[in-house]
Design an enzyme around this catalytic site. Sequence first.
Site, PDB file in Angstrom:
ATOM      1  N   TYR A 161      50.385  41.159  53.277  1.00 65.66           N
ATOM      2  CA  TYR A 161      50.200  41.573  52.285  1.00 65.66           C
ATOM      3  C   TYR A 161      51.210  42.220  51.354  1.00 65.66           C
ATOM      4  O   TYR A 161      51.582  42.485  50.706  1.00 65.66           O
ATOM      5  CB  TYR A 161      48.996  42.600  52.610  1.00 65.66           C
ATOM      6  CG  TYR A 161      47.987  42.801  51.414  1.00 65.66           C
ATOM      7  CD1 TYR A 161      47.242  41.813  50.571  1.00 65.66           C
ATOM      8  CD2 TYR A 161      47.808  43.906  50.982  1.00 65.66           C
ATOM      9  CE1 TYR A 161      46.562  42.166  49.193  1.00 65.66           C
ATOM     10  CE2 TYR A 161      47.525  44.893  49.882  1.00 65.66           C
ATOM     11  CZ  TYR A 161      46.112  43.619  49.413  1.00 65.66           C
ATOM     12  OH  TYR A 161      45.836  44.250  48.813  1.00 65.66           O
ATOM     13  N   LYS A 168      49.083  48.601  46.405  1.00 60.14           N
ATOM     14  CA  LYS A 168      48.085  50.023  46.397  1.00 60.14           C
ATOM     15  C   LYS A 168      47.886  51.100  46.406  1.00 60.14           C
ATOM     16  O   LYS A 168      46.597  52.114  46.164  1.00 60.14           O
ATOM     17  CB  LYS A 168      46.494  48.743  47.113  1.00 60.14           C
ATOM     18  CG  LYS A 168      46.449  47.297  46.390  1.00 60.14           C
ATOM     19  CD  LYS A 168      45.672  47.211  45.248  1.00 60.14           C
ATOM     20  CE  LYS A 168      45.050  45.816  45.416  1.00 60.14           C
ATOM     21  NZ  LYS A 168      44.723  45.497  43.788  1.00 60.14           N
TER      22      LYS A 168
HETATM   23  P1  NAD Z   1      41.511  36.669  41.402  1.00 57.75           P
HETATM   24  O1  NAD Z   1      42.491  35.954  41.062  1.00 57.75           O
HETATM   25  O2  NAD Z   1      40.074  36.323  40.289  1.00 57.75           O
HETATM   26  O3  NAD Z   1      41.447  37.589  40.441  1.00 57.75           O
HETATM   27  C1  NAD Z   1      42.926  38.563  39.572  1.00 57.75           C
HETATM   28  C2  NAD Z   1      43.846  38.639  37.635  1.00 57.75           C
HETATM   29  O4  NAD Z   1      44.457  39.208  38.428  1.00 57.75           O
HETATM   30  C3  NAD Z   1      43.380  37.191  37.997  1.00 57.75           C
HETATM   31  O5  NAD Z   1      42.038  37.419  36.460  1.00 57.75           O
HETATM   32  C4  NAD Z   1      44.851  37.240  37.180  1.00 57.75           C
HETATM   33  O6  NAD Z   1      44.623  36.830  35.828  1.00 57.75           O
HETATM   34  C5  NAD Z   1      45.027  38.662  36.500  1.00 57.75           C
HETATM   35  N1  NAD Z   1      46.596  38.485  36.469  1.00 57.75           N
HETATM   36  C6  NAD Z   1      47.736  39.192  37.546  1.00 57.75           C
HETATM   37  N2  NAD Z   1      48.229  39.215  36.749  1.00 57.75           N
HETATM   38  C7  NAD Z   1      48.178  39.647  35.373  1.00 57.75           C
HETATM   39  C8  NAD Z   1      48.572  40.120  34.232  1.00 57.75           C
HETATM   40  N3  NAD Z   1      50.312  39.958  34.074  1.00 57.75           N
HETATM   41  N4  NAD Z   1      47.959  40.236  33.415  1.00 57.75           N
HETATM   42  C9  NAD Z   1      46.986  40.384  33.189  1.00 57.75           C
HETATM   43  N5  NAD Z   1      45.640  39.745  33.920  1.00 57.75           N
HETATM   44  C10 NAD Z   1      47.188  39.540  35.722  1.00 57.75           C
HETATM   45  O7  NAD Z   1      40.987  37.254  42.254  1.00 57.75           O
HETATM   46  P2  NAD Z   1      40.520  39.091  42.778  1.00 57.75           P
HETATM   47  O8  NAD Z   1      40.138  38.781  44.455  1.00 57.75           O
HETATM   48  O9  NAD Z   1      39.127  38.972  42.332  1.00 57.75           O
HETATM   49  O10 NAD Z   1      41.074  39.776  42.516  1.00 57.75           O
HETATM   50  C11 NAD Z   1      40.243  41.424  41.642  1.00 57.75           C
HETATM   51  C12 NAD Z   1      40.545  42.192  41.778  1.00 57.75           C
HETATM   52  O11 NAD Z   1      40.444  42.514  43.302  1.00 57.75           O
HETATM   53  C13 NAD Z   1      42.513  42.626  42.661  1.00 57.75           C
HETATM   54  O12 NAD Z   1      43.271  43.719  42.056  1.00 57.75           O
HETATM   55  C14 NAD Z   1      42.584  42.172  44.265  1.00 57.75           C
HETATM   56  O13 NAD Z   1      43.513  43.213  44.216  1.00 57.75           O
HETATM   57  C15 NAD Z   1      40.653  42.914  43.940  1.00 57.75           C
HETATM   58  N6  NAD Z   1      41.049  42.460  45.983  1.00 57.75           N
HETATM   59  C16 NAD Z   1      40.931  41.317  45.988  1.00 57.75           C
HETATM   60  C17 NAD Z   1      39.880  41.568  47.036  1.00 57.75           C
HETATM   61  C18 NAD Z   1      39.976  39.765  47.684  1.00 57.75           C
HETATM   62  O14 NAD Z   1      40.257  39.449  48.897  1.00 57.75           O
HETATM   63  N7  NAD Z   1      39.711  39.079  47.593  1.00 57.75           N
HETATM   64  C19 NAD Z   1      39.933  42.504  47.961  1.00 57.75           C
HETATM   65  C20 NAD Z   1      40.665  43.896  47.948  1.00 57.75           C
HETATM   66  C21 NAD Z   1      40.678  43.574  46.813  1.00 57.75           C
END
Ligand code: NAD
Length: 261
Positions: A161, A168
């Site tokens: 990670y 984060k």
């Molecule tokens: P996801 O890939 O669906 O979403 C990530 C988003 O970030 C995408 O829509 C992407 O377009 C956007 N992004 C990345 N770089 C960018 C930029 N330069 N400009 C604009 N947008 C940008 O995946 P997700 O898991 O839904 O992630 C959403 C959030 O949740 C993130 O912050 C992720 O770290 C967090 N999160 C995810 C998990 C998991 O296990 N999936 C767990 C905890 C937290």
Amino acid sequence: MAVKLPTLPSRVGLIIGVANKRSLAWSIAQAVSLEGASLAFTYQNERLRENVEKLAGGLADPLVLPCDLNDDAQIDAVFTAIEEKYHGLDFVVHSAAFAEREALSKPFSETSRDAFRTSLEVSAYSLVAVARRAAPLLAKSPSARILTLSFLGSERVFPNYNVMGVAKAALESSVRYLASEFGPRGIRVNAISAGPVKTLAASGVSGFSDFLKTYEQRAPIGRNITAADVAEAALFLLGPAGRAITGQVIMVDGGYSIMGV
Ligand code: NAD
């Protein structure tokens, strides 16, 4: 003749971070939309435009705008467009993060300066950039909320990670500073720290399937969390029940984070 009752003005939300139907942001969008919110969506780039337009197209009168979070002019344009269309804003969901694939597989000490900067800018600074521009609109709302998404990698070590954990940590600290600054203006700022869910971003972390297996085995609720679990927690924080909660990182992880062994 039917009496027309006055309806409450519907809330307006900005959803940042929909890439596809698995995105946590999309689950949250569906939940708040069912509650009657009008939504503006952003997409990162042309490659994702069609996906986001198609998903948002199923909702009532959405606004869909480009926004690369590295581009201040695009972020400015989002708020200009929201003000023009809705004349206000009640909540922002910031659900975006990025780290170069290499940084999520190599040893952490090999993180390059560029990879570190990129990840911190997109995954943490962008919340500050968005919050600053959203604040004047949010301050006019009777229930203004900003919500972002984090992960336990901010405080514990998860293999690969890496720099995302550092980002984060910065994101969660930014939540506290923003909450303190914006509290007097009626704006609540919180994060949901979600357990692992299979999404596009998650698939970039080498060995992510091991996170899923470990959580399933060790979380007190005996299963992995779902995007719907996150969406329902978001509804709580974005709604009236969240009025006295700010600066917090709320764990939606099935209790995994309380366990020792
Ligand atoms: P996801 O890939 O669906 O979403 C990530 C988003 O970030 C995408 O829509 C992407 O377009 C956007 N992004 C990345 N770089 C960018 C930029 N330069 N400009 C604009 N947008 C940008 O995946 P997700 O898991 O839904 O992630 C959403 C959030 O949740 C993130 O912050 C992720 O770290 C967090 N999160 C995810 C998990 C998991 O296990 N999936 C767990 C905890 C937290």
